[in-house]
Each structure stands twice: as structure tokens, then as C-alpha cells.
Design a protein around this motif. Structure first.
Motif, short mmCIF file in Angstrom:
data_model
loop_
_atom_site.label_atom_id
_atom_site.label_comp_id
_atom_site.label_asym_id
_atom_site.label_seq_id
_atom_site.Cartn_x
_atom_site.Cartn_y
_atom_site.Cartn_z
N GLY A 170 -6.91 -3.48 -3.17
CA GLY A 170 -6.95 -3.47 -4.37
C GLY A 170 -6.78 -4.79 -5.06
N GLN A 171 -7.15 -5.15 -6.71
CA GLN A 171 -6.00 -6.19 -7.01
C GLN A 171 -4.85 -5.52 -7.56
N ILE A 172 -3.93 -6.14 -7.87
CA ILE A 172 -2.59 -5.82 -8.67
C ILE A 172 -2.54 -5.26 -9.94
N SER A 173 -1.98 -4.09 -10.20
CA SER A 173 -2.00 -3.79 -11.36
C SER A 173 -1.23 -4.69 -12.78
N ASP A 209 4.12 -13.09 -8.52
CA ASP A 209 2.99 -13.25 -7.32
C ASP A 209 2.04 -14.37 -7.78
N GLY A 227 -0.01 -15.10 -5.69
CA GLY A 227 -1.86 -15.30 -6.59
C GLY A 227 -2.39 -15.47 -4.41
N ASP A 228 -1.81 -16.34 -3.71
CA ASP A 228 -2.24 -15.90 -2.24
C ASP A 228 -1.20 -15.04 -1.41
N ARG A 245 -3.57 1.68 -3.40
CA ARG A 245 -4.52 0.96 -3.05
C ARG A 245 -3.54 -0.01 -2.23
N VAL A 265 -2.64 -3.75 -2.34
CA VAL A 265 -2.51 -4.46 -2.68
C VAL A 265 -1.74 -6.29 -2.02
N VAL A 282 -1.12 -12.06 -0.29
CA VAL A 282 -2.06 -10.46 -1.25
C VAL A 282 -3.34 -10.69 -0.17
N ASN A 300 -6.37 -10.94 -1.92
CA ASN A 300 -7.10 -11.53 -2.54
C ASN A 300 -9.01 -12.08 -2.41
N ASP A 301 -9.44 -11.78 -3.07
CA ASP A 301 -10.84 -12.51 -2.62
C ASP A 301 -11.26 -13.30 -1.38
#
Length: 229
Positions: free
Chosen positions: A133-136, A168, A170-171, A195, A197, A216, A218-219
Motif C-alpha cells: 500500500g501507499q505510505i500513510s 519520501d 515518491g520513488d 502493508r 510501502v 517505494v 508506487n504505481d
């Protein structure tokens, strides 16, 4: 069942963040997330010694994720899930030649895509699969668990540590969790809900000489991983 002692490389010197080593051995490896984490021995050929060690984690019943650089130069990958050296056994093990490194890392050495996957010939329904999942936002606490090569772990014992997310991008993210050679590919997770991350890939150096780093989830990274299932 084979033993990692048969193919283990030499251990290396300690190089952890901070003046003290905060890593501990999980009390119970037979629970999530530890049950889904594996010790990896990439080998240039069947038999002999591993060319390095790494850590991987189960993202699907028959797919292991690890760092791309862990798989470089390998022909065969041996793995042991939740290996416990004191007991001398793992929950499950595998030996595979089917693996792939992200093309952006292979062609351009991009640290943002230092990712690889290992395809298992048989699904492992008895093991847990880790959610991704993504980072909260607002939750800076991170956990890392894997198989460090330095003493007293010697690449045969799982170690876990906690720390904080520091940046962070992003990548790539940077963190202060104690980690060492052998933990490349280890999942970086947030706890509630649990999760993954990011994935641990780099030690201290570069623009953050006191921090460790990771890719990360990421998508872009996840889309590639999912395409390999």
C-alpha cells in the motif's frame, strides 16, 4: 530440507545506522509478516556458494519480490521462508531459475527500479502474502526485517528493527532503520494496517550519508510486479 549453511557466503563487517544496533530477532517467525519473508541465496550455478545473500518477500502465492541487484549474475536462486537457525529449519524452501529484474534497472541502473521477482514453480498456500500500500501521511514509523550478513546474525537469522521515515521522494525513500548487507530486498512496512510501502535497497551514502534507502512501492513499480504474476 536443505540448509543455508551449505551455500552461505562469508559474513561481512557491521555497518548499521547509529551508535547501537537496535535490531532484534522476532519472537515468532510463524506469523505475519515474518512468515512471508525469505532468505535468498543467488548462485552463479547450481551448487557451490552463494554470490551474495538477500532477502525477499511473498507478494503473491507464487511470486517473491526482492531487490534487482540481489539477482544480478545469478543462474539459480535458493530461498528459505522464515528460516530459523536455532531450530535449523524453514517453513518452506525453493530453488528456482525463473526470475526477472526490472528493465529500467538492467538498462539504466535506475535506483528507483531496483526491483526483481522470482517465480515459484508451485504456489505456497500455507504462507502469508504481504499486502502492499501507499505510505500513510502522518505515520513516520517504519519496520524492516530481513537476513543481515554481519555478526551475530551471519545471514542465518532474521533481524527486525524500527525507525522513522525521513524523506519520501515518491520513488525512493530514506529512513533511519538499522539495516545491513543481506537485507537488500527486505520489506519496509507500516504497522496499522500492516502493508509494505517500500523495499530496502541501499545503505548509507550519497546525499543522505546517515540514512538507509529503499524503493517505494508506487504505481509504476507495482504495475510491473503485477504483470509478472
Amino acid at each position: 530440507m536443505s540448509s543455508p549453511l551449505e551455500s552461505a557466503p562469508q559474513f561481512g563487517p557491521s555497518d548499521v545506522i547509529g551508535p547501537q544496533d537496535s535490531r532484534t530477532k522476532p519472537a515468532n517467525l510463524a506469523v505475519t509478516p515474518y512468515l512471508a519473508i525469505c532468505l535468498l541465496h543467488p548462485m552463479a550455478a547450481r551448487g557451490g556458494r552463494a554470490i551474495r545473500i538477500g532477502t525477499g518477500w511473498l507478494v503473491a502465492r507464487s511470486l517473491v519480490v526482492t531487490a534487482g541487484h540481489v539477482l544480478e549474475g545469478a543462474h539459480t536462486i535458493k530461498g528459505w521462508f522464515a528460516y530459523d537457525d536455532s531450530a535449523g529449519r524453514a517453513v518452506s524452501e525453493f530453488e528456482e531459475t525463473g526470475f526477472e529484474i526490472h528493465p529500467e534497472y538492467v538498462q539504466h541502473g535506475s535506483s528507483a527500479f531496483d526491483v526483481g521477482v522470482i517465480r515459484l514453480a508451485s504456489a505456497l498456500p500455507e504462507l502469508s502474502v504481504l499486502d502492499v500500500g501507499q505510505i500513510s501521511i502522518g505515520d513516520n514509523r517504519l519496520h524492516v526485517a530481513g537476513y543481515p550478513l554481519d555478526r551475530p546474525w551471519d545471514g542465518l537469522n532474521m533481524a527486525e528493527a524500527q525507525g522513522e521515515l525521513k524523506e519520501d521522494l515518491g520513488d525512493i525513500l530514506f529512513h533511519d532503520v538499522d539495516a545491513e548487507d543481506g537485507q537488500s530486498g527486505a520489506p519496509i512496512w507500516q504497522q496499522d494496517p500492516l502493508r509494505v510501502v517500500a523495499m530496502h535497497t541501499t545503505g548509507k551514502g550519497g546525499t543522505h550519508p546517515q540514512l538507509n534507502g529503499g524503493v517505494v512501492m508506487n504505481d509504476s513499480v507495482l504495475d510491473w510486479i503485477k504483470s509478472k504474476q
